[in-house]
Design an enzyme around this catalytic site. Sequence first.
Site, PDB file in Angstrom:
ATOM      1  CG  ASP A  29     -12.638  -3.473  -9.928  1.00 30.63           C
ATOM      2  OD1 ASP A  29     -11.340  -3.450 -10.493  1.00 30.63           O
ATOM      3  OD2 ASP A  29     -12.820  -4.029  -9.135  1.00 30.63           O
TER       4      ASP A  29
ATOM      5  NE  ARG B 296      -4.381  -6.784 -11.743  1.00 29.44           N
ATOM      6  CZ  ARG B 296      -4.670  -6.776 -13.104  1.00 29.44           C
ATOM      7  NH1 ARG B 296      -3.559  -7.155 -13.925  1.00 29.44           N
ATOM      8  NH2 ARG B 296      -5.903  -7.070 -13.496  1.00 29.44           N
ATOM      9  CG  LEU B 297      -5.044 -12.869  -6.890  1.00 32.11           C
ATOM     10  CD1 LEU B 297      -4.089 -13.934  -7.049  1.00 32.11           C
ATOM     11  CD2 LEU B 297      -5.938 -13.128  -5.679  1.00 32.11           C
TER      12      LEU B 297
ATOM     13  N   GLY C  84     -19.963 -18.186   2.859  1.00 34.52           N
ATOM     14  CA  GLY C  84     -21.244 -17.870   3.432  1.00 34.52           C
ATOM     15  C   GLY C  84     -21.103 -17.283   4.525  1.00 34.52           C
TER      16      GLY C  84
ATOM     17  CB  CYS D 148      -4.016  -6.034  -4.936  1.00 31.04           C
ATOM     18  SG  CYS D 148      -4.876  -6.465  -6.753  1.00 31.04           S
TER      19      CYS D 148
ATOM     20  CG  ASN E 192      -6.930  -5.469  -1.337  1.00 32.70           C
ATOM     21  OD1 ASN E 192      -7.294  -6.298  -1.898  1.00 32.70           O
ATOM     22  ND2 ASN E 192      -6.854  -5.531  -0.173  1.00 32.70           N
TER      23      ASN E 192
ATOM     24  CD  GLU F 181     -12.072  -7.964  -7.789  1.00 33.26           C
ATOM     25  OE1 GLU F 181     -12.484  -7.551  -8.563  1.00 33.26           O
ATOM     26  OE2 GLU F 181     -11.402  -8.954  -7.865  1.00 33.26           O
TER      27      GLU F 181
END
Length: 615
Positions: free
Chosen positions: A106, A54-55, A381, A2, A81, A83
């Site tokens: 979350d 928001r995404l 990675g 976000c 914003n 996770e």
Amino acid sequence: MCGIAGFYNPKMLYTKERERWNEILNHMNRIQKHRGPDDEGIYLTDGCGLAHVRLSIIDLSTGHQPMIRKRENRSCAIVYNGEIYNMLELKKELIEKGEEFETTSDTEVILAGYLKEGPDFVKRLNGIFAFALWDENLHRLMICRDPIGVKPLFYTKREDTLVFSSELKGLFEFPGVKPSLDQDGLCEVIALGPAKTPGKGVFAGVSELKSGHYLLCSEDGILDRTYWSLKSAPHEDSFETTIEKTAFLIEDAIKHQMLSDIPISTFLSGGVDSSLVTAICAKELKKQGKVLNTFSFDFTGNEIYFQANAFQPSRDRPYVDQMVKYAQTRHYYLECDNTELADYLYEAVDARDLPCMADVESSMLYFCKKVTAYNKVTLTGECADEIFGGYPWFHKKEAFETDAFPWSQSMQPRTQLLKDEIIAELPLEKYAKNAYRETILETPRLEGENAEEQRRREISYLNLRWFMVTLLDRMDRTSMYSGLEARVPFADHRIVEYVWNVPWAMKCPDGMVKGLLRKAGEKYLPKEVLYRKKSPYPKTYHPGYEAELARRLKEVLHNPSSPVNALIDLKKVEQFLNTPSDYGKPWYGQLMAGPQMLAYMLQLNYWMEKYKLHV
């Protein structure tokens, strides 16, 4: 992911002019809409305004923000914003303590944790995040950033008002906050760029909240607190135990970061880092009867023009092919041509709000845009080289003996195109040296280490604080510009903490570059991929690309209104263009050599023009 923004002034009665301040919040949202194309919202009260785009990745139906939570006589609101990868464990603990939840997001876990434990609840979060939390009862704003600095957060003061935003562009939507450039900012982009000093926003008066920090803003002022930092301590595990713990942490981080309510994907270069992430993700999805999407990147004509050198010893394609077959993924080969690569240089500045990593960044921006046609979440990675010692400067004697950033040891390549008076006026060498030495002084020491290991620890710390952050910024802006969430499992702070104290003899056993990582990956990957010699992110070797850059730069310099003319000497540029490019000696990192200097100058001019910046 976000985008967040907002403002705080304890003296302001914002609700008396609700329409005006709501419109400002809406403007802050619109300028960052690319970060969150799925939803948006605002919150306004006396003293504070919050904005959010928001995404939708987790809790697609009830995860709207700003989120407000009331418990007993307390009320808090948050914009967030990121996770939180250990949200399920934290949520379970909070429920056992009597908390009730209305959503599966979350975001609500952070709110509930704060209400239960206060600001220090952030110490328990495992994730990537930046958030602003308004405590109505205390009339206090908390803004916070994750331990490693994966998610961005900038702020500035306008008289008595604190203004904050995920991206720099959001700040300039607030009345009276205008982009300007002072001597320090110019030194940042010329002496250090595309890196920047931790905590600085390059524009005059703008700061970036440091990783592992939070601000508490109240009527008493602004308190800056460090809640996470690296600590040096003796490593007591055996080599075998170290391998086992490293393997566990990597697998656990990757599995946690697969958390999503929509399909995930991975970037696959064929190197050990992205291959490990891909192998573990593919195996987990296979258990669910699903096939992982993977993406690799290259440039048109590289099969013809590729030039092997010390930094890029081989092409990626054969190893990608092998991994696709091994992990049984659904793979997409993406390519970028010269014109697209050059065109996206300017859009990369739009995304970063600063001159950036030239075509290393513009190409990633282009590829991320292509990936969003298939997936909105991807795992990469990134960060393994900084953590496990993969770069050449971890191993070369030159880096140990030079009192400078190991990826940018000389100022000469940076100044070769500048006017003599600019070189004389700007303290470029001093500025870079001070930034370097301040970081050296910050390095957490371990009593009893010999001089070589002390220096190696300094090089590691420089990489974590500077080089890794530059790549994380690149990954965030290029992905979020197209509404793609890119996750970086190697940047899990538990991995960083553990590997930081592993002795070099274990990180690089028998001189094997990233040997610990390779040993930890033996049960996941075929040996041909696992023990492949490192090759970084690809770049184009097509001579037509450099010719196109030269044409564009000449065009810029022959335009009297181009702001970069105040900095660049046309005669020096012409001499530079008549000298064959050296692809083997970069001026920044491993990839930014002659052509990238031309591209960086184009970006610098575009940036100054866009923000009306003057020297």
